[in-house]
Design a protein around this motif. Sequence first.
Motif, PDB file in Angstrom:
ATOM      1  N   VAL A  68       1.972   6.470  -6.954  1.00  0.00           N
ATOM      2  CA  VAL A  68       0.925   7.330  -7.513  1.00  0.00           C
ATOM      3  C   VAL A  68       1.249   8.799  -7.274  1.00  0.00           C
ATOM      4  O   VAL A  68       1.042   9.657  -8.133  1.00  0.00           O
TER       5      VAL A  68
ATOM      6  N   GLY B  75      -4.981   3.350  -2.405  1.00  0.00           N
ATOM      7  CA  GLY B  75      -3.748   2.980  -1.707  1.00  0.00           C
ATOM      8  C   GLY B  75      -3.820   3.343  -0.239  1.00  0.00           C
ATOM      9  O   GLY B  75      -3.456   2.559   0.639  1.00  0.00           O
TER      10      GLY B  75
ATOM     11  N   ILE C 124      -5.826   0.897   1.701  1.00  0.00           N
ATOM     12  CA  ILE C 124      -5.085  -0.331   2.018  1.00  0.00           C
ATOM     13  C   ILE C 124      -4.173  -0.089   3.209  1.00  0.00           C
ATOM     14  O   ILE C 124      -4.109  -0.892   4.144  1.00  0.00           O
ATOM     15  N   VAL C 125      -3.473   1.062   3.194  1.00  0.00           N
ATOM     16  CA  VAL C 125      -2.525   1.342   4.274  1.00  0.00           C
ATOM     17  C   VAL C 125      -3.254   1.451   5.612  1.00  0.00           C
ATOM     18  O   VAL C 125      -2.857   0.821   6.607  1.00  0.00           O
TER      19      VAL C 125
ATOM     20  N   PHE D  25      -3.983  16.536  -4.874  1.00  0.00           N
ATOM     21  CA  PHE D  25      -4.554  15.780  -5.989  1.00  0.00           C
ATOM     22  C   PHE D  25      -5.722  16.479  -6.666  1.00  0.00           C
ATOM     23  O   PHE D  25      -6.384  15.904  -7.500  1.00  0.00           O
TER      24      PHE D  25
ATOM     25  N   VAL E 216      -4.911   6.934  -5.508  1.00  0.00           N
ATOM     26  CA  VAL E 216      -4.162   7.261  -4.296  1.00  0.00           C
ATOM     27  C   VAL E 216      -5.009   7.006  -3.055  1.00  0.00           C
ATOM     28  O   VAL E 216      -4.514   6.519  -2.031  1.00  0.00           O
TER      29      VAL E 216
ATOM     30  N   GLY F  18       0.823  -1.205   0.000  1.00  0.00           N
ATOM     31  CA  GLY F  18       0.000   0.000   0.000  1.00  0.00           C
ATOM     32  C   GLY F  18       0.857   1.255   0.000  1.00  0.00           C
ATOM     33  O   GLY F  18       0.608   2.195  -0.766  1.00  0.00           O
ATOM     34  N   ILE F  19       1.882   1.267   0.840  1.00  0.00           N
ATOM     35  CA  ILE F  19       2.742   2.457   0.920  1.00  0.00           C
ATOM     36  C   ILE F  19       3.473   2.662  -0.401  1.00  0.00           C
ATOM     37  O   ILE F  19       3.518   3.767  -0.946  1.00  0.00           O
TER      38      ILE F  19
ATOM     39  N   PHE G  55       2.577   1.670  -3.303  1.00  0.00           N
ATOM     40  CA  PHE G  55       1.603   2.076  -4.315  1.00  0.00           C
ATOM     41  C   PHE G  55       1.308   3.567  -4.198  1.00  0.00           C
ATOM     42  O   PHE G  55       1.304   4.303  -5.187  1.00  0.00           O
ATOM     43  N   MET G  56       1.088   4.027  -2.952  1.00  0.00           N
ATOM     44  CA  MET G  56       0.801   5.442  -2.760  1.00  0.00           C
ATOM     45  C   MET G  56       1.968   6.296  -3.220  1.00  0.00           C
ATOM     46  O   MET G  56       1.787   7.317  -3.882  1.00  0.00           O
TER      47      MET G  56
ATOM     48  N   ARG H  36      -5.139  16.776 -10.388  1.00  0.00           N
ATOM     49  CA  ARG H  36      -4.824  15.559 -11.130  1.00  0.00           C
ATOM     50  C   ARG H  36      -6.097  14.843 -11.551  1.00  0.00           C
ATOM     51  O   ARG H  36      -7.165  15.103 -11.007  1.00  0.00           O
TER      52      ARG H  36
END
Lengths: 403, 343
Positions: free
Chosen positions: A364, B140, B143-144, B126, B137, A357-358, A360-361, B129
């Motif tokens: 992005v 993500g 998930i984190v 963002f 984002v 996750g980190i 991926f962030m 964007r």
Amino acid sequence: MLGLNKKDMNLLLLVAGLVIFAPFILNPFPEGSELAQFNAGYPDLMQRFVIFGIFAIGFNILFGLTGYLSFGHAAFLGVGSYAGVWMMKLLTMNVVPAIMISVVVAGLFSLLIGYISLRRSGIYFSILTLAFAQMSFALAYSVLTPLTGGETGLQLSLNDPRVLGISATETGSIPVTHFFGLEMRDSFELALGSWLFTFNAGYYLCAAVMLIAFYLSIRIFRSPFGMMLRAVKSNQQRMKYTGLNPKPYTLAAFVISGMYAGLAGGLMVSMDPLAGAERMFWTASGEVVLMAILGGAGTLIGPVLGAGLIKYMENILSKINSTILHEWFAFMPDGIEDVMVTLVYPFIGKGWHLTLGIMFMLVVIFLPGGLVEGGQRIARLFRRRGAKTDDSGAEQSQNTPAE
Amino acid sequence: MDAIILQILNGLDKGSAYALIALGLTLIFGTLGVVNFAHGALFMIGAFVAVTVSRLLTLSHQVIDETRTDFLGNPLKVDVPYIYGWFGESTGAAIIDWAVPISILIAIPVMILIGVIMERGLIKHFYKRPHADQILVTFGLAIVLQEIIKYFYGANPIPTPAPQAFVGSFDFGALIGFDANSIIYPYWRLVYFGFSMVIITAVFAFLQFTTFGMVVRAGMADRETVGLLGINIDKRFTIMFGIAAAVAGLAGVMYTPINSPNYHMGMDFLVLSFVVVVVGGMGSLPGAVAAGFLLGILESFASMGAVIDLIPGINQVIIYLVAIVILLTRPRGLMGRKGVMEE
């Protein structure tokens, strides 16, 4: 050669080399050594690398080129898997018909869903694909149990009415999948010193298919059709004003990427004849999104890298537990060792999703072009340092996309 | 008739949760124009605020109870929550019993803070964007957040009971003149419904009747002009993000007695809430609320035995089916405005 320019040919040859020699490359550490747990050169994982590579390449044709973010691509992979297993149950254990039917069924299914979903764009398109995929998952899990095996999944049994072939071997077990007689689980093991390399028939079949899929995707990227898809992404309005209808192009891209997903599903069941509904769950769709973005959406090699990275993390990083960590940091003084282990522990083992996750962030936020863009930036840095007088710097910055 | 009323009631609690999450999502979308995939995670964090509060309240120290002995004849050691010492045993027990409602008070500032940090720290960057990047984002981030919660609280659901007064069910049918025992309804679900109505009303009243709300509505309609009038609209939108986070968090806090919270509950709700937002109409607050209740109730009707016999599997797919039909026939959703999210 093969209708590719020199740069693309080199890329294709590079990928081919990596894939063919993967059993060596992924097994850099000798058997029995402490680092052997980082070896990824076992057939099961190598197969997954290339299969998910195909899946991600296909997703990239849709998302990378047209910019349509599908959150339901796993549905096509799932449908392809079911079709493949049925082919094995009814016709033959040869994987070729199974893979073919997977591609066809997934293609038809994606034609249907794409036709409806592509009537909207942006977030609505994402939600529609998500809704369709979730619906397929729910149906496969409940009502369609006779067709899909429901919770247990669809698997071969001893009394399958196989038309071309036997329902059970003489020893009373289920026959194994084969490619015109070459069994998929056949492996050739090569011991060199303390290294052990495994060459698996199934892996090489998947690898060959993956190379073909990769070649096709290069051709699509470089074709006029690919240009049209890029036009869809950059400005649909302008495309319409020039007298072109974007709809057929996006639908074609959607169906092609659906067929790639079906191909991946077919290969998956060819390696292990079992299909479950959880393959269609929306987190599985999310995973392929992660793969494509992490590696670099819209680039050729990016999705393959992303797929490899995520599968490597899923299978290798997740195995590390605190005992192993303690061994690693054993050279440090006791107190610091414990601190280090506590600091690192949340990110590995069961917590590998957190790292993912980190990562991926970060990608992005800072590297919208994914790892490929990261690599390019580093390469450019070195090149600039190496030859400052070279004029290619300006030229380089112009062709950042694609590669 | 009683069966229909029962299904409507059953749909209300899920519908309330959908409505609250969708309301927050729409608030964020309407003000900041951001598609927030981490909103489900905020719902989940809210639920874990309740878990944390109830754990903190039951923090105990061991006391030797002279009056009782264990099987060896030694004085028995019992865990006594610190709170007993501070407020006396009966008050202390009552406070622990009411842990979930008490969590609301704590969840509001915590969630607003988390929301503001999220907006200032990440989402702010963002705005310019593409929507796809915003989705990615926040996906993500979801998930984190989910993995962090999993690390601290484990992967298993943590039961968090409602106060004793609201445990159990009551006979709703008898109240409105049906046969006894025809409609049995748990107390807490009614509380949840009432609570969500209060929150929804409060949000609407805040937007409608306060100066702050007026400015925010003006900003939603035309951000640039409001900015040109010398109003710092960004700051107000940040606060609205905090409020939207708080709405999701409160929905999570109150949902804990209905479903024991686990780390992936947010994602489970998120997918459905997005469907709700789209059905209601992107950017329409009343639409989000109406669609939330509508889909919740439809879902519960579809799981009636008679309906399943008629169309097998309909209970699994009804929400998605409705979403697909609505998106294709009314592209802007039930109450969507023109020009929102249209390329």
